[in-house]
Structure formats: C-alpha cells, structure tokens
Design a protein around this motif. Structure first.
Motif, PDB file in Angstrom:
ATOM      1  N   GLY A  11      70.625  42.678  26.862  1.00  0.00           N
ATOM      2  CA  GLY A  11      70.882  41.238  26.848  1.00  0.00           C
ATOM      3  C   GLY A  11      69.579  40.473  26.752  1.00  0.00           C
ATOM      4  O   GLY A  11      69.421  39.383  27.305  1.00  0.00           O
ATOM      5  N   ALA A  12      68.638  41.041  26.015  1.00  0.00           N
ATOM      6  CA  ALA A  12      67.261  40.544  26.007  1.00  0.00           C
ATOM      7  C   ALA A  12      67.123  39.150  25.406  1.00  0.00           C
ATOM      8  O   ALA A  12      66.166  38.437  25.709  1.00  0.00           O
ATOM      9  CB  ALA A  12      66.364  41.513  25.237  1.00  0.00           C
ATOM     10  N   SER A  18      65.544  37.065  28.165  1.00  0.00           N
ATOM     11  CA  SER A  18      64.366  36.564  27.446  1.00  0.00           C
ATOM     12  C   SER A  18      63.274  36.113  28.415  1.00  0.00           C
ATOM     13  O   SER A  18      62.082  36.279  28.144  1.00  0.00           O
ATOM     14  CB  SER A  18      64.757  35.414  26.512  1.00  0.00           C
ATOM     15  OG  SER A  18      65.373  34.355  27.231  1.00  0.00           O
ATOM     16  N   ALA A  19      63.677  35.567  29.565  1.00  0.00           N
ATOM     17  CA  ALA A  19      62.689  35.171  30.577  1.00  0.00           C
ATOM     18  C   ALA A  19      62.009  36.405  31.167  1.00  0.00           C
ATOM     19  O   ALA A  19      60.807  36.403  31.417  1.00  0.00           O
ATOM     20  CB  ALA A  19      63.356  34.348  31.676  1.00  0.00           C
ATOM     21  N   LEU A  20      62.785  37.459  31.401  1.00  0.00           N
ATOM     22  CA  LEU A  20      62.207  38.726  31.865  1.00  0.00           C
ATOM     23  C   LEU A  20      61.237  39.288  30.830  1.00  0.00           C
ATOM     24  O   LEU A  20      60.140  39.753  31.169  1.00  0.00           O
ATOM     25  CB  LEU A  20      63.315  39.739  32.134  1.00  0.00           C
ATOM     26  CG  LEU A  20      63.951  39.735  33.518  1.00  0.00           C
ATOM     27  CD1 LEU A  20      65.222  40.572  33.514  1.00  0.00           C
ATOM     28  CD2 LEU A  20      62.979  40.260  34.574  1.00  0.00           C
ATOM     29  N   ILE A  24      57.393  40.191  31.484  1.00  0.00           N
ATOM     30  CA  ILE A  24      56.945  41.584  31.470  1.00  0.00           C
ATOM     31  C   ILE A  24      55.953  41.854  30.335  1.00  0.00           C
ATOM     32  O   ILE A  24      55.062  42.696  30.462  1.00  0.00           O
ATOM     33  CB  ILE A  24      58.161  42.537  31.406  1.00  0.00           C
ATOM     34  CG1 ILE A  24      58.935  42.437  32.725  1.00  0.00           C
ATOM     35  CG2 ILE A  24      57.742  43.979  31.149  1.00  0.00           C
ATOM     36  CD1 ILE A  24      60.255  43.165  32.731  1.00  0.00           C
ATOM     37  N   ILE A  25      56.092  41.113  29.239  1.00  0.00           N
ATOM     38  CA  ILE A  25      55.199  41.343  28.098  1.00  0.00           C
ATOM     39  C   ILE A  25      53.739  41.053  28.449  1.00  0.00           C
ATOM     40  O   ILE A  25      52.807  41.518  27.788  1.00  0.00           O
ATOM     41  CB  ILE A  25      55.654  40.489  26.887  1.00  0.00           C
ATOM     42  CG1 ILE A  25      55.119  41.080  25.586  1.00  0.00           C
ATOM     43  CG2 ILE A  25      55.217  39.046  27.026  1.00  0.00           C
ATOM     44  CD1 ILE A  25      55.656  40.420  24.349  1.00  0.00           C
ATOM     45  N   VAL A 211      64.855  33.423  39.292  1.00  0.00           N
ATOM     46  CA  VAL A 211      65.584  34.679  39.169  1.00  0.00           C
ATOM     47  C   VAL A 211      64.640  35.813  38.790  1.00  0.00           C
ATOM     48  O   VAL A 211      64.656  36.887  39.397  1.00  0.00           O
ATOM     49  CB  VAL A 211      66.715  34.568  38.114  1.00  0.00           C
ATOM     50  CG1 VAL A 211      67.316  35.935  37.824  1.00  0.00           C
ATOM     51  CG2 VAL A 211      67.801  33.616  38.584  1.00  0.00           C
ATOM     52  N   VAL A 212      63.818  35.577  37.789  1.00  0.00           N
ATOM     53  CA  VAL A 212      62.879  36.602  37.324  1.00  0.00           C
ATOM     54  C   VAL A 212      61.907  36.977  38.431  1.00  0.00           C
ATOM     55  O   VAL A 212      61.684  38.162  38.721  1.00  0.00           O
ATOM     56  CB  VAL A 212      62.114  36.115  36.078  1.00  0.00           C
ATOM     57  CG1 VAL A 212      60.980  37.073  35.731  1.00  0.00           C
ATOM     58  CG2 VAL A 212      63.073  35.980  34.898  1.00  0.00           C
TER      59      VAL A 212
END
Length: 343
Positions: A11-12, A18-20, A24-25, A211-212
C-alpha cells in the motif's frame, strides 16, 4: 534500525505507505520495495521519491496486489527482506458494505499471503496497520481487519522465534484519500453544499506524520504478538470539523447549505478505541498503549477458518461470506446495514 536493511511497504502509494516510504528512504536502507495495486498513485510516488533517493538506496516500485501469491513469493524470494510494513487495505466502510468479498480477499486473505511469506522467508519484522474500526466491528471493513489481526496474533504465537509480528491500531488519518476533510473541501469548492451524516457524530483523528513516528517507535520495544493503540486524544465532532473547513476556505457559514444525510451503511455514531473485554497498559512510550485481554484463536482454529472462508469467497456469495465472518468474530454486529438481519 534501517541501516543496510531491506524494507517492503505494501500500500506504498497510500497516505500511510507513502509517508513511511518518505521517512525510510532517508535512513540508508540497502533496498526499498514499494508495492501498490494503484497504477497512477504509484507512478506519482515514484516521481516524488526519485528526487530524494540517496545513492546508497536501491528502490523498486512494484505494481501488483497482495492477493497475488506468486508475486508475493517472488518478492520475498528475490530479496532478503528485513522489515515488512503492511499498510495495504480496502478501507472505505460503505464501499465494503456493498462489496464485502473484495474486502475479505484483500484485508484477510491478502494479509495471510503476506504474513505466510514473511514466515517462509525468515523476515525478522512485520508491522501490520489496523484500525479502531476493528474494535467490536459494526461493518465488514472493521471485521476484515479484526480477522487479519487474529491471524497475525495466532501466527506470532506459532512462530515466536522467527518473525516479530506487531499490530498498530489508530483512528482516521487527517487528509487521507477519501476521508472527511478532503471530501468537505471538494463539496464546498464545487457547489458550496456540504453533506453531514449526523450532527452528533464523532471520530478520532491523527496526523500521518505522527502515525509514522509512533510506528517506528513501537518497533524499538515491541515483542511479537503485540497489539498497540496510538494515543488518539479526544474524539472530534464531525460538525465542528465541517465548520472549521468552511472557515478555512474563507466562506460564510450562513451561506453554506449543510444537509444531514444520516449514517451510511456500516457506520457508528461514535467509534470506540478499546473493546469491553480489553484493557490498556502503558509502554515505554507515553503515546503508545498495549492492548490486553482481546479474544484470540489458536493457530489451528484460524487456519481452518481461513480455509473455509476462502471456499465461501470462491462462491461469490456476499451473504454467506458475511455470515461466516460473524460466526468467527462474535463481536461483529452490523449497524445501518442489510447485514443486520444476520446478527
């Protein structure tokens, strides 16, 4: 935590995924695998992240569904994945009341395929994003997430030494796709008319960045099988949010037509964060609580239940699917729904 690690996000292209990915990137991962079945949002995500991509990170954008077992097997087999962040889901309550079978296929069976793959390929960490709607569910969406939670829980007991399974519950994400605030803004900008389900309705809201942040924090101390609740604060009145949105758009409240349409299928007037049989315990983090006392199923029971559920889903009979969900989940009682007759 993520240095030189391989991370898969399902569900990226969604709000949380997308926020995760954006978070993480920046953490010097060796590889980031971003999976989503929505083509255009995944394309847009790629355009944004390519601009931020560190040289040390290899990134793979994968178009596909978590229900595609062959694809999931291939992803696990081709990369030594260290972390899975499972955010993929069908989440819209009224939509799944009309179409429960796709909800079961993605939220339940898709989660099983992913979790089984994590066990088979020795993934060390698996975080499952759930919802407050899984608490004494009043709709198919909440029921499917609760059943997925129970599968994750049973798996964590069966394979305690191999994969750490963590479940994270929270309420509505502010500004997520299809959520109430963007909907209000679209209605007001289009025709200055706003639809409200009920003047007394309340919901819990949380910012996606929080959340992240708390998802990552939970992994610092979680043990396998933990079900966490994020601190949500007080519930917000939907009417007050509507009025705030009107003000933010510099509109005069007296000139806006607010239409009361009633609760939609599957909706509660007020959400609850903890079931009547459950309790909360403090953790190392002041905004993360451990949920205790939830009803569990053994690995044998849940495995047999999923076999039966898959057979019923194959028959494409909505009534039978929902009826079987209710037989497994004793707290699932439909509201404002055609399925109330099954209770």
């Amino acid at each position: 935590m993520f240095n030189n690690k391989c991370v898969l996000i399902t569900g990226a292209a969604g709000s949380i995924g997308s926020a995760l990915a954006d978070f993480i990137i920046q953490k010097k991962t060796s590889k980031l695998i971003l999976l989503d079945n929505a083509e255009t949002p995944l394309f847009k995500l790629e355009q944004v992240l390519r601009l931020k991509l560190p040289i040390v990170t290899q990134i793979e954008f994968v178009l596909g569904s978590i229900t595609n077992k062959s694809l999931i097997e291939k992803l696990f087999a081709n990369s030594k994945i260290d972390f899975v962040f499972h955010t993929a889901a069908y989440k819209h309550v009224p939509v799944l009341e009309k179409s429960p079978i796709p909800g079961v296929e993605v939220n339940c069976i898709g989660t099983k395929i992913l979790a089984d793959g994590a066990i088979k390929y020795n993934v060390k960490n698996f975080l499952f994003v759930s919802t407050d709607k899984a608490v004494e569910p009043a709709n198919v969406m909440g029921a499917t997430k609760l059943l997925a939670e129970k599968y994750i829980g049973a798996l964590s007991k069966q394979y305690m030494q191999s994969t750490r399974f963590v479940t994270l519950r929270f309420g509505n994400v502010i500004g997520s796709n299809g959520s109430v605030i963007p909907l209000f803004k679209e209605q007001l900008l289009f025709n200055k008319k706003l639809t409200l389900t009920d003047v007394a309705a309340t919901r819990y809201f949380i910012n996606v960045s929080k959340v992240v942040s708390l998802a990552i924090e939970s992994l610092k101390f979680a043990i396998s099988g933990s079900v966490f609740l994020i601190e949500m604060g007080a519930p917000k009145s939907i009417l007050s949010i509507a009025k705030q949105t009107i003000s933010e758009l510099n509109l005069n409240e007296e000139q806006v037509d607010i239409e009361i349409i009633g609760l939609r299928p599957g909706e509660k007037l007020h959400e609850t964060l903890v079931g009547r049989q459950a309790s909360l315990e403090k953790t190392e983090h002041p905004e993360i609580y451990l949920i205790k006392g939830t009803e569990t199923l053994s690995f044998e029971e849940i495995t047999e239940a999923f076999k039966t559920l898959q057979n019923i889903v194959a028959q494409q009979n909505d009534i039978e699917v929902v009826q079987y969900l209710k037989s497994i989940l004793k707290t699932f009682k439909s509201r404002n729904s055609e399925f109330e007759s099954l209770d």
